[in-house]
Structure formats: structure tokens, C-alpha cells
Write a protein that holds these residues in place. Structure first.
Motif, PDB file in Angstrom:
ATOM      1  N   VAL A 146     -28.462   5.102  27.739  1.00 21.41           N
ATOM      2  CA  VAL A 146     -27.278   4.812  26.925  1.00 21.41           C
ATOM      3  C   VAL A 146     -26.166   5.793  27.286  1.00 21.41           C
ATOM      4  N   SER A 147     -24.995   5.276  27.608  1.00 20.68           N
ATOM      5  CA  SER A 147     -23.869   6.121  27.998  1.00 20.68           C
ATOM      6  C   SER A 147     -22.840   6.207  26.883  1.00 20.68           C
ATOM      7  N   LEU A 148     -22.384   7.416  26.598  1.00 18.38           N
ATOM      8  CA  LEU A 148     -21.363   7.633  25.562  1.00 18.38           C
ATOM      9  C   LEU A 148     -20.293   8.563  26.094  1.00 18.38           C
ATOM     10  N   GLY A 149     -19.046   8.270  25.756  1.00 20.01           N
ATOM     11  CA  GLY A 149     -17.961   9.189  26.096  1.00 20.01           C
ATOM     12  C   GLY A 149     -17.325   8.875  27.429  1.00 20.01           C
ATOM     13  N   LEU A 150     -16.963   9.916  28.161  1.00 22.34           N
ATOM     14  CA  LEU A 150     -16.240   9.725  29.420  1.00 22.34           C
ATOM     15  C   LEU A 150     -17.033   8.859  30.394  1.00 22.34           C
ATOM     16  N   GLY A 195     -11.326  14.424  31.897  1.00 22.96           N
ATOM     17  CA  GLY A 195     -10.753  13.436  30.995  1.00 22.96           C
ATOM     18  C   GLY A 195     -11.008  13.864  29.562  1.00 22.96           C
ATOM     19  N   VAL A 196     -10.437  13.111  28.645  1.00 29.29           N
ATOM     20  CA  VAL A 196     -10.677  13.357  27.230  1.00 29.29           C
ATOM     21  C   VAL A 196     -10.987  12.024  26.576  1.00 29.29           C
ATOM     22  N   HIS A 197     -12.130  11.948  25.930  1.00 31.01           N
ATOM     23  CA  HIS A 197     -12.526  10.718  25.251  1.00 31.01           C
ATOM     24  C   HIS A 197     -12.313  10.889  23.741  1.00 31.01           C
ATOM     25  N   PRO A 198     -11.830   9.841  23.055  1.00 35.50           N
ATOM     26  CA  PRO A 198     -11.547   9.971  21.622  1.00 35.50           C
ATOM     27  C   PRO A 198     -12.755  10.428  20.791  1.00 35.50           C
ATOM     28  N   LEU A 199     -13.941  10.036  21.175  1.00 38.07           N
ATOM     29  CA  LEU A 199     -15.120  10.429  20.386  1.00 38.07           C
ATOM     30  C   LEU A 199     -15.765  11.708  20.914  1.00 38.07           C
ATOM     31  N   THR A 200     -15.910  11.823  22.215  1.00 36.44           N
ATOM     32  CA  THR A 200     -16.748  12.900  22.766  1.00 36.44           C
ATOM     33  C   THR A 200     -15.963  13.999  23.467  1.00 36.44           C
ATOM     34  N   GLY A 201     -14.623  13.908  23.434  1.00 36.70           N
ATOM     35  CA  GLY A 201     -13.815  14.964  24.050  1.00 36.70           C
ATOM     36  C   GLY A 201     -14.000  15.005  25.550  1.00 36.70           C
ATOM     37  N   GLU A 202     -14.281  16.189  26.072  1.00 31.62           N
ATOM     38  CA  GLU A 202     -14.311  16.372  27.527  1.00 31.62           C
ATOM     39  C   GLU A 202     -15.681  16.094  28.137  1.00 31.62           C
ATOM     40  N   PHE A 203     -16.549  15.436  27.388  1.00 34.36           N
ATOM     41  CA  PHE A 203     -17.926  15.249  27.845  1.00 34.36           C
ATOM     42  C   PHE A 203     -18.326  13.782  27.973  1.00 34.36           C
ATOM     43  N   ARG A 204     -19.332  13.592  28.818  1.00 37.19           N
ATOM     44  CA  ARG A 204     -20.111  12.347  28.811  1.00 37.19           C
ATOM     45  C   ARG A 204     -21.508  12.689  28.305  1.00 37.19           C
ATOM     46  N   TYR A 205     -22.057  11.836  27.463  1.00 35.15           N
ATOM     47  CA  TYR A 205     -23.446  11.995  27.011  1.00 35.15           C
ATOM     48  C   TYR A 205     -24.254  10.803  27.486  1.00 35.15           C
ATOM     49  N   ASN A 206     -25.508  11.050  27.733  1.00 37.06           N
ATOM     50  CA  ASN A 206     -26.408   9.971  28.121  1.00 37.06           C
ATOM     51  C   ASN A 206     -27.747  10.196  27.432  1.00 37.06           C
ATOM     52  N   LEU A 207     -28.263   9.136  26.853  1.00 35.51           N
ATOM     53  CA  LEU A 207     -29.610   9.180  26.260  1.00 35.51           C
ATOM     54  C   LEU A 207     -30.516   8.382  27.170  1.00 35.51           C
ATOM     55  N   THR A 208     -31.638   8.951  27.597  1.00 36.52           N
ATOM     56  CA  THR A 208     -32.620   8.095  28.272  1.00 36.52           C
ATOM     57  C   THR A 208     -33.920   8.117  27.493  1.00 36.52           C
ATOM     58  N   PHE A 209     -34.314   6.915  27.109  1.00 37.89           N
ATOM     59  CA  PHE A 209     -35.552   6.722  26.364  1.00 37.89           C
ATOM     60  C   PHE A 209     -36.676   6.432  27.345  1.00 37.89           C
ATOM     61  N   ARG A 210     -37.801   7.093  27.121  1.00 36.41           N
ATOM     62  CA  ARG A 210     -38.946   6.931  28.012  1.00 36.41           C
ATOM     63  C   ARG A 210     -40.235   6.835  27.204  1.00 36.41           C
ATOM     64  N   GLN A 211     -41.218   6.219  27.796  1.00 31.01           N
ATOM     65  CA  GLN A 211     -42.579   6.368  27.274  1.00 31.01           C
ATOM     66  C   GLN A 211     -43.260   7.394  28.156  1.00 31.01           C
ATOM     67  N   ALA A 212     -43.523   8.553  27.594  1.00 34.12           N
ATOM     68  CA  ALA A 212     -43.979   9.687  28.396  1.00 34.12           C
ATOM     69  C   ALA A 212     -45.468   9.968  28.248  1.00 34.12           C
ATOM     70  N   SER A 213     -46.167   9.176  27.425  1.00 35.57           N
ATOM     71  CA  SER A 213     -47.622   9.295  27.357  1.00 35.57           C
ATOM     72  C   SER A 213     -48.198   7.966  27.824  1.00 35.57           C
ATOM     73  N   TYR A 214     -49.498   7.972  28.110  1.00 31.15           N
ATOM     74  CA  TYR A 214     -50.089   6.731  28.590  1.00 31.15           C
ATOM     75  C   TYR A 214     -50.320   5.785  27.421  1.00 31.15           C
ATOM     76  N   GLY A 215     -49.765   4.562  27.491  1.00 31.68           N
ATOM     77  CA  GLY A 215     -49.846   3.626  26.376  1.00 31.68           C
ATOM     78  C   GLY A 215     -51.164   2.885  26.330  1.00 31.68           C
ATOM     79  N   GLU A 216     -51.423   2.246  25.202  1.00 33.13           N
ATOM     80  CA  GLU A 216     -52.636   1.432  25.091  1.00 33.13           C
ATOM     81  C   GLU A 216     -52.408   0.100  25.759  1.00 33.13           C
ATOM     82  N   LEU A 217     -53.434  -0.404  26.406  1.00 38.25           N
ATOM     83  CA  LEU A 217     -53.339  -1.711  27.043  1.00 38.25           C
ATOM     84  C   LEU A 217     -53.286  -2.797  25.968  1.00 38.25           C
ATOM     85  N   LYS A 218     -52.365  -3.720  26.164  1.00 42.59           N
ATOM     86  CA  LYS A 218     -52.239  -4.786  25.146  1.00 42.59           C
ATOM     87  C   LYS A 218     -53.179  -5.937  25.508  1.00 42.59           C
TER      88      LYS A 218
END
Ligand code: SIN
Ligand code: FE2
Length: 218
Positions: A146-150, A195-218
């Protein structure tokens, strides 16, 4: 400011097999997400991690979730505790979970259950060199980003480091999901332009969601 896209519905752009860009998908929730980033960072602050090779990363990072991505002298790892505070990472905020789930459904990964969320903060000049997300043991799960800001230029290649790269501008509210065939595709972020973004100012933020443990087989 005149924003032609302010009222537009999100739209999809295919990126690669198993990968899609959900343009502006997070836009309507951006303020809540941004406030939650600060709440996480109040407990587990942003820091510049040092790679095993001794290089200090230009992107500042923190995490939330049962596991968090970190570096040490030996390599990269997912750890249940923040090495900076010695405490568990803050839980994934409900708004993060809800957005990630909605995006995963939209992209065809309805079963995705993230247990880790890496939060990246880019200041001017910060970049992420071409890499694969391969520290997760269960590659059946996608990555939701997910990308937010600049805006920043995202590079998306193939399974080999020297495969041709697509270069795409990721803007405020854009969500990229990649999995299955493209789960191990190389990707990176070019140096952030000032640059300057109205919400995040001089930054870009990024969220990366991961499954970092081994999941159960469905
Ligand atoms: C990442 O590859 O972990 C982050 C990508 C981005 O900042 O868009
Ligand atoms: Fe990555």
C-alpha cells in the motif's frame, strides 16, 4: 487543489501473471491508515536497519504484527520482538487488516491472512534496490503493498535479476498485490523525488503485508 481523481472509483491495472495494481484503492481510508502508522511508530519507532553487509538502508522501517522483518549480522529474519525495544511489535491495526483483506479479495487472494506488516518510510533520495521478497517460508501467500503520500517509481521485473523491468509510478492510495507466478519477481523503488504531500508532507510511506509463518494447508 484541483484533484481530478478525488471522486473517481478505484480501477485495476494488470501488472504480471498473479499481480495487479489497484489504483487509489486505499485513498478513502488514507487518513486513518496514516494515523495508525504514527500509533505504531510511537511504540516501535522508525529506524534505519543495517544490512548483513554493513550498509545502512536509506528507507526507515518499522513493523506491526506477530512477526516483523529485521536485519542482523547474519541476514534477514522475521522476529516476534522488536530488537530496538525488546518488546513484541505492536499488533496490526484493525484499519490495516480491513484494507489488506479488501485488497486481497479484489486481487483474487481472498484466503490471505497476513501476520506481518513492514512499514517503510521514504525521505527524499531514499530507495529500495532491486530484490525479491523471499524471507517468507510459505510462498503460497501473496504480498499486499500500500502506497501513501509522495509518488515513487516502482520497478517490477521477473524471476531473474536481469529480466526487463516495468517502471510504474505508484501514487497516494495505490495498492499492488503480487503472488502465485509473480510472487518471487524482482522489484524495487527508485530514489524518492522531493515534494510535499498534503497528508504525509515530505515522505512516502509503504505498507507491505506478508504471511511470515508457515500457514496451514487448506
Ligand atoms: C518493498 O518492496 O518491500 C516495498 C515496495 C514499496 O515501497 O513500494
Ligand atoms: Fe519487497
Amino acid at each position: 487543489m484541483l484533484d481530478l481523481f478525488a471522486d473517481a472509483e478505484p480501477w485495476q491495472e494488470p501488472l504480471a501473471p498473479g499481480a495487479v495494481i489497484l489504483r487509489r484503492f486505499a485513498l478513502s481510508r488514507a487518513e486513518v491508515l496514516f494515523n495508525d502508522i504514527h500509533a505504531v511508530a510511537a511504540r516501535s519507532p522508525f529506524r534505519h536497519m543495517v544490512t548483513p553487509g554493513g550498509y545502512t538502508m536509506s528507507v526507515a522501517m518499522t513493523n506491526c504484527g506477530q512477526l516483523g522483518w529485521a536485519t542482523n549480522e547474519r541476514g534477514y529474519l522475521y522476529a516476534p520482538e522488536d530488537p530496538l525495544t525488546g518488546k513484541p511489535w505492536p499488533p496490526i491495526p484493525a484499519a490495516f487488516q480491513a484494507l489488506c483483506h479488501a485488497a486481497a479479495v479484489e486481487a483474487g487472494y481472498a484466503d490471505f491472512q497476513p501476520d506481518a506488516c513492514l512499514i517503510n518510510r521514504y525521505a527524499v533520495g531514499a530507495k529500495l534496490s532491486l530484490h525479491q521478497d523471499k524471507d517468507e517460508p510459505d510462498l503460497r501467500a501473496p504480498i499486499v503493498s500500500v502506497s501513501l503520500g509522495l509518488p515513487a517509481v516502482f520497478q517490477f521485473g521477473g524471476l531473474k535479476r536481469n529480466d526487463p523491468l516495468k517502471r510504474l509510478m505508484l501514487e497516494h492510495g495505490d495498492v499492488v498485490v503480487w503472488g502465485r507466478e509473480s510472487r518471487l519477481y524482482y522489484h524495487g523503488v527508485q530514489p524518492l523525488k522531493p515534494g510535499v504531500h498534503p497528508l504525509t508532507g515530505e515522505f512516502r510511506y509503504n505498507l507491505t503485508f506478508r504471511q511470515a509463518s508457515y500457514g496451514e494447508l487448506k
